[in-house]
Scaffold this active site. Sequence first.
Site, PDB file in Angstrom:
ATOM      1  N   CYS A  14      -1.852 -10.009 -28.510  1.00 15.41           N
ATOM      2  CA  CYS A  14      -2.907  -9.130 -28.984  1.00 15.41           C
ATOM      3  C   CYS A  14      -4.166  -9.944 -29.273  1.00 15.41           C
ATOM      4  CB  CYS A  14      -2.436  -8.421 -30.245  1.00 15.41           C
ATOM      5  SG  CYS A  14      -3.563  -7.177 -30.854  1.00 15.41           S
ATOM      6  N   PRO A  15      -5.307  -9.493 -28.862  1.00 16.00           N
ATOM      7  CA  PRO A  15      -5.648  -8.186 -28.299  1.00 16.00           C
ATOM      8  C   PRO A  15      -5.740  -8.170 -26.781  1.00 16.00           C
ATOM      9  CG  PRO A  15      -7.669  -9.265 -28.886  1.00 16.00           C
ATOM     10  CD  PRO A  15      -6.529 -10.233 -29.229  1.00 16.00           C
TER      11      PRO A  15
END
Length: 76
Positions: A14-15
């Site tokens: 992430c992201p």
Amino acid sequence: MPIAKSLDLSGLNCPLPILRAKKGLADMESGALLEVIATDPGAPHDFEAFCRQTGNPLETSETTPEGKFRMVLRRK
């Protein structure tokens, strides 16, 4: 409807999976399906939130036999 585009985002955290999926959706036609494969444990939750926020329906969210996460999004 067949998958229009598939992104293997294994190994990204992430992201990055969300950002790559957002970029992938950008050039797709409305109604087309995007398959995303990810290994980030937070990916299923992240994609649920992404789909709620963007209005792109999350058609499928499952764990593959290999332990990866597979999500299918429909372009709004």
